[in-house]
Motif scaffolding. Structure first.
Motif, mmCIF file in Angstrom:
data_model
loop_
_atom_site.group_PDB
_atom_site.id
_atom_site.type_symbol
_atom_site.label_atom_id
_atom_site.label_comp_id
_atom_site.label_asym_id
_atom_site.label_seq_id
_atom_site.Cartn_x
_atom_site.Cartn_y
_atom_site.Cartn_z
ATOM 1 N N GLY A 123 0.864 -1.112 -0.178
ATOM 2 C CA GLY A 123 -0.002 0.238 -0.175
ATOM 3 C C GLY A 123 0.870 1.310 -0.121
ATOM 4 N N TYR A 124 0.378 2.314 0.890
ATOM 5 C CA TYR A 124 1.093 3.404 0.445
ATOM 6 C C TYR A 124 1.959 3.817 1.731
ATOM 7 N N GLY A 125 2.369 2.883 2.673
ATOM 8 C CA GLY A 125 3.467 2.949 3.593
ATOM 9 C C GLY A 125 2.685 3.065 4.845
ATOM 10 N N SER A 126 3.529 2.919 5.817
ATOM 11 C CA SER A 126 3.113 3.284 7.337
ATOM 12 C C SER A 126 3.833 4.097 8.061
ATOM 13 N N GLU A 127 3.118 4.790 9.049
ATOM 14 C CA GLU A 127 4.055 5.604 10.088
ATOM 15 C C GLU A 127 5.058 4.805 10.823
ATOM 16 N N SER A 128 6.022 5.661 11.350
ATOM 17 C CA SER A 128 7.113 5.183 12.249
ATOM 18 C C SER A 128 7.628 6.146 13.479
ATOM 19 N N SER A 129 7.480 5.600 14.665
ATOM 20 C CA SER A 129 7.953 6.435 15.489
ATOM 21 C C SER A 129 9.399 6.676 15.672
ATOM 22 N N VAL A 130 10.144 5.862 14.823
ATOM 23 C CA VAL A 130 11.800 5.943 14.926
ATOM 24 C C VAL A 130 11.996 7.057 13.811
ATOM 25 N N THR A 131 11.620 6.889 12.500
ATOM 26 C CA THR A 131 12.185 7.839 11.443
ATOM 27 C C THR A 131 10.911 9.094 11.444
ATOM 28 N N GLY A 132 9.835 8.915 11.937
ATOM 29 C CA GLY A 132 8.937 10.100 11.729
ATOM 30 C C GLY A 132 7.988 10.168 10.567
ATOM 31 N N GLN A 133 8.352 9.090 9.916
ATOM 32 C CA GLN A 133 7.545 9.290 8.588
ATOM 33 C C GLN A 133 5.834 9.066 8.857
ATOM 34 N N GLU A 134 5.091 9.784 8.134
ATOM 35 C CA GLU A 134 3.545 9.641 8.366
ATOM 36 C C GLU A 134 3.032 8.541 7.586
ATOM 37 N N ASP A 135 1.877 8.086 8.131
ATOM 38 C CA ASP A 135 0.860 7.185 7.121
ATOM 39 C C ASP A 135 0.822 7.660 5.917
ATOM 40 N N ASN A 136 0.633 6.681 5.015
ATOM 41 C CA ASN A 136 0.488 7.018 3.720
ATOM 42 C C ASN A 136 1.308 7.854 2.643
ATOM 43 N N TYR A 137 2.515 8.122 3.455
ATOM 44 C CA TYR A 137 3.674 8.968 2.696
ATOM 45 C C TYR A 137 3.998 8.568 1.435
#
Length: 334
Positions: free
Chosen positions: A97-111
């Motif tokens: 899918g569109y990718g998931s968030e991460s508390s480590v890298t800080g990427q956001e859901d659906n990035y």
């Protein structure tokens, strides 16, 4: 002890404790340029291009498909001769899918949405509550002498063959080495969640095996890191320990003492949950000890949190059990 002196010491402790707590509070979000190692140059993707920055992926023979889906953001990149610190932080394996968030890298859901394989780069946001944002804001890694990168999608996935993983590891390793001269380096900081935790640990081992990098202060932070035991990744075996805080969870054993024979200036911290990553697959994190330990070169803490929560949840109560202890560990080292 004098009563006034006792009160003064107490107030001082409270004051510095408050300052430290404030230092770990969430920061503002910030934008990064998320780059694809390789991208499609036409609609049917029959023409592809590996970006000059990431030519080492081609040189090491990493598959074109894995190159296409690897996404990295270079946040800070001083001139090589000025680099004193190397920082690399990796997210866990990305679901379809569109990718998931991460508390480590800080990427956001659906990035990944609107940032497909035909785009060499996209502007994306890093969450202010994340480990990456906090580390970037710390005093330990100044912008003028720190190479700082985060990988939203490493493609270092669980089911990838052992040989392809080795090619990927060499690509990441040689890419990072190209950013600094070993003789100038003071600190290497590697962190990752889940499969990113395995990658961080493997990179640390490879650097420690290189005499030129062996004595450099190396800090490794693994958030429920997952290596594949039937590939003997990082020496992980089929033996396991039950979590002492939740008997339904388990983590596979690896002898990290043997994996890291050179321990001078080495600081590894592992947060262990032990939850099954995907139901009925037998995929779990790895650990070195059945209990919480602090050996100087290695520290481990078990938490009663499932794998996805450790990987993604940034609510205050969870963050206090995941991100904050790692920030405290950095403070203790420096």
């Amino acid at each position: 002890m004098n009563i006034q002196l006792t009160k003064f010491i107490t107030y001082l402790a409270i004051f510095f404790g408050a300052i430290q707590a404030q230092a770990f509070e969430p920061k503002s979000n910030f934008s990064v340029n998320l780059e694809r190692v390789r991208y499609c140059q036409n609609f049917w993707c029959t023409q592809q291009y590996t970006q000059p920055e990431y030519q080492v992926w081609d040189q090491e023979g990493v598959s074109k498909t894995h190159q296409l889906y690897t996404q990295i953001a270079r946040i800070q990149q001083p001139m090589r001769e000025n680099v004193r610190n190397l920082v690399f932080i990796a997210a866990g394996q990305q679901p379809p899918g569109y990718g998931s968030e991460s508390s480590v890298t800080g990427q956001e859901d659906n990035y990944k949405k609107d940032c497909g394989v035909s785009k060499g780069s996209c502007s994306r946001s890093v969450d202010g509550r994340s480990l990456a944002r906090q580390v970037l804001d710390s005093e330990y890694f100044p912008a003028d002498d720190t190479f700082f990168a985060v990988a939203f999608d490493t493609q270092f996935n669980y089911m990838v063959s052992s040989s392809e993983k080795s090619r990927m590891e060499r690509a990441y390793l040689n890419w990072l080495k190209s950013k600094a001269y070993a003789s100038n380096l003071e600190t290497i900081y590697l962190a990752g969640s889940s499969r990113g935790g395995c990658l961080a640990m493997r990179l640390a081992k490879a650097l420690r095996d290189d005499p030129a990098f062996r004595k450099i202060r190396t800090i490794v932070h693994s958030f429920d890191g997952v290596c594949k035991w039937d590939q003997n990744e990082m020496g992980v075996t089929s033996s396991f320990f039950r979590s002492p805080v939740n008997s339904n969870y388990l983590s596979y054993y690896t002898d990290l003492d043997a994996q890291f024979p050179y321990k001078d200036n080495l600081y590894i911290r592992q947060l262990a949950g032990g939850d099954e990553v995907i139901e009925f697959t037998g995929v779990h994190s790895f650990v070195y000890s059945a209990t919480d330990v602090s050996l100087g070169w290695y520290a481990q803490q078990w938490v009663d949190l499932n794998h996805i929560t450790i990987d993604r949840d940034m609510t205050p109560t969870v963050r206090d059990l995941t991100v904050v202890p790692f920030l405290q560990h950095l403070d203790d080292i420096f």
